[in-house]
Design an enzyme around this catalytic site. Structure first.
Site, PDB file in Angstrom:
ATOM      1  N   ASP A 107      31.369  39.332  27.573  1.00  0.00           N
ATOM      2  CA  ASP A 107      30.880  39.356  25.845  1.00  0.00           C
ATOM      3  C   ASP A 107      29.917  38.319  25.570  1.00  0.00           C
ATOM      4  O   ASP A 107      29.387  37.401  26.262  1.00  0.00           O
ATOM      5  CB  ASP A 107      32.046  39.484  25.129  1.00  0.00           C
ATOM      6  CG  ASP A 107      32.644  38.087  25.164  1.00  0.00           C
ATOM      7  OD1 ASP A 107      33.004  37.482  25.977  1.00  0.00           O
ATOM      8  OD2 ASP A 107      32.826  37.437  24.090  1.00  0.00           O
ATOM      9  N   THR A 116      36.787  34.212  25.316  1.00  0.00           N
ATOM     10  CA  THR A 116      35.729  35.073  26.027  1.00  0.00           C
ATOM     11  C   THR A 116      36.404  36.057  26.706  1.00  0.00           C
ATOM     12  O   THR A 116      37.642  35.997  26.993  1.00  0.00           O
ATOM     13  CB  THR A 116      35.190  33.918  26.980  1.00  0.00           C
ATOM     14  OG1 THR A 116      34.270  32.869  26.260  1.00  0.00           O
ATOM     15  CG2 THR A 116      34.248  34.716  28.255  1.00  0.00           C
TER      16      THR A 116
END
Length: 299
Positions: free
Chosen positions: A72, A56
């Site tokens: 994201d 992540t």
């Protein structure tokens, strides 16, 4: 099977107390970690298997007029991409949002639980605005209680009567209040962009641009981060702007549209004849509410 259970008598119960089920695994790991004495061996320095990590990139920045959060949207299961459009910015209160990195189930259920507790606290205290430090304290107490076994690394952001706040919260419960922070497997690439571009009293547009560039750095430099960029802007006046898919650097639809597929490859309805169709209802019927057992969850 434990080594203390007799193979001749498989029904023998294991002794009470500590479990030694992993003693053979630990001995193997210890053997691999030792330097190999054989000359010319590639494993001379020792070897330990590496754990697969989730990925992540999440970013939080405090600006002059509020807080900008970014994340994201790639969710991974081991080395496979499980979800290309995962939502990693979670609601806690009308003025507080939280980005989550780590195990997706842990981040979602942790933020849902704290969001419920914050709402109950507002109801019991006159319905006022939640404080960001209150949410931070609730999160760190819960994570510390589980000693890191709840894999939730969080970037908490929000605005209250004391202004904008950004906190980073580690899975073990340690926290820090910072003007900007990044977390996740792509945090190093994102932090390099933040350190270069951050300045005091940034405007909202400057903060959004910096967060977008930081998330893109994580997407393009970290294999476990990818897909789109989500942005959440929390302002001092109480308004919130959630932008799902603010940037889509990996949009594949134009590439798919450029492919000319032969019409002969399309199987139209009726191409294959249906010889028989039959529906058999369940003999014992479906479940009712009486078949469901509700148990209290530890909080």
């Amino acid at each position: 099977m434990s080594e203390f259970v007799s193979k001749d008598n498989p029904t023998q119960n294991a002794p009470a107390g500590f479990s030694f089920d992993n003693i053979h695994r630990n001995a193997m790991l210890e053997h691999f970690a030792k330097p190999n004495a054989q000359a010319g061996s590639s494993a001379a320095a020792g070897y330990l298997p590496k754990a697969t990590k989730t990925g992540t990139t999440i970013v939080g920045i405090a600006t002059k007029d509020g807080v900008v959060l970014g994340a994201d949207t790639r969710s991974t299961g081991g080395s496979e991409v499980a979800d290309k459009n995962c939502e990693k910015i979670h609601y806690l209160a009308p003025n507080i949002y939280c980005c989550g990195a780590g195990t997706a189930a842990d981040t979602e259920k942790t933020t849902e639980l704290i969001s419920s507790q914050l709402e109950l606290l507002r109801m019991n205290s006159g319905g006022g605005q939640s404080r960001v430090i209150t949410a931070c304290t609730m999160l760190k107490r819960m994570l510390y209680k589980y000693q890191g076994h709840v894999s939730a690394a969080l970037v908490l952001g929000g605005c209250d009567v004391n202004g904008p706040h950004v906190y980073q919260i580690y899975p073990h419960g340690s926290t820090g209040k910072l003007p900007y922070t990044t977390m996740g497997s792509g945090s190093l690439a994102a932090m390099s962009v933040c350190e270069l571009g951050w300045a005091e009293d940034m405007t909202e547009d400057e903060g959004v641009d910096l967060v977008q560039r930081a998330i893109l750095a994580g997407i393009f430099n970290d294999a476990m981060s990818g897909s789109n960029v989500d942005i959440c802007v929390i302002r001092k006046d109480g308004t919130v702007d959630m932008r799902r898919g603010a940037l889509k650097p990996n949009e594949v639809q134009p590439l798919r549209d450029a492919i000319n597929r032969s019409d002969k490859m399309t199987m139209r309805p009726g191409t294959t004849a249906v010889l028989k169709s039959e529906f058999t209802p369940a003999r014992f019927g479906g479940l009712t509410i009486a078949d469901v057992t509700v148990t209290d969850m530890e909080t």
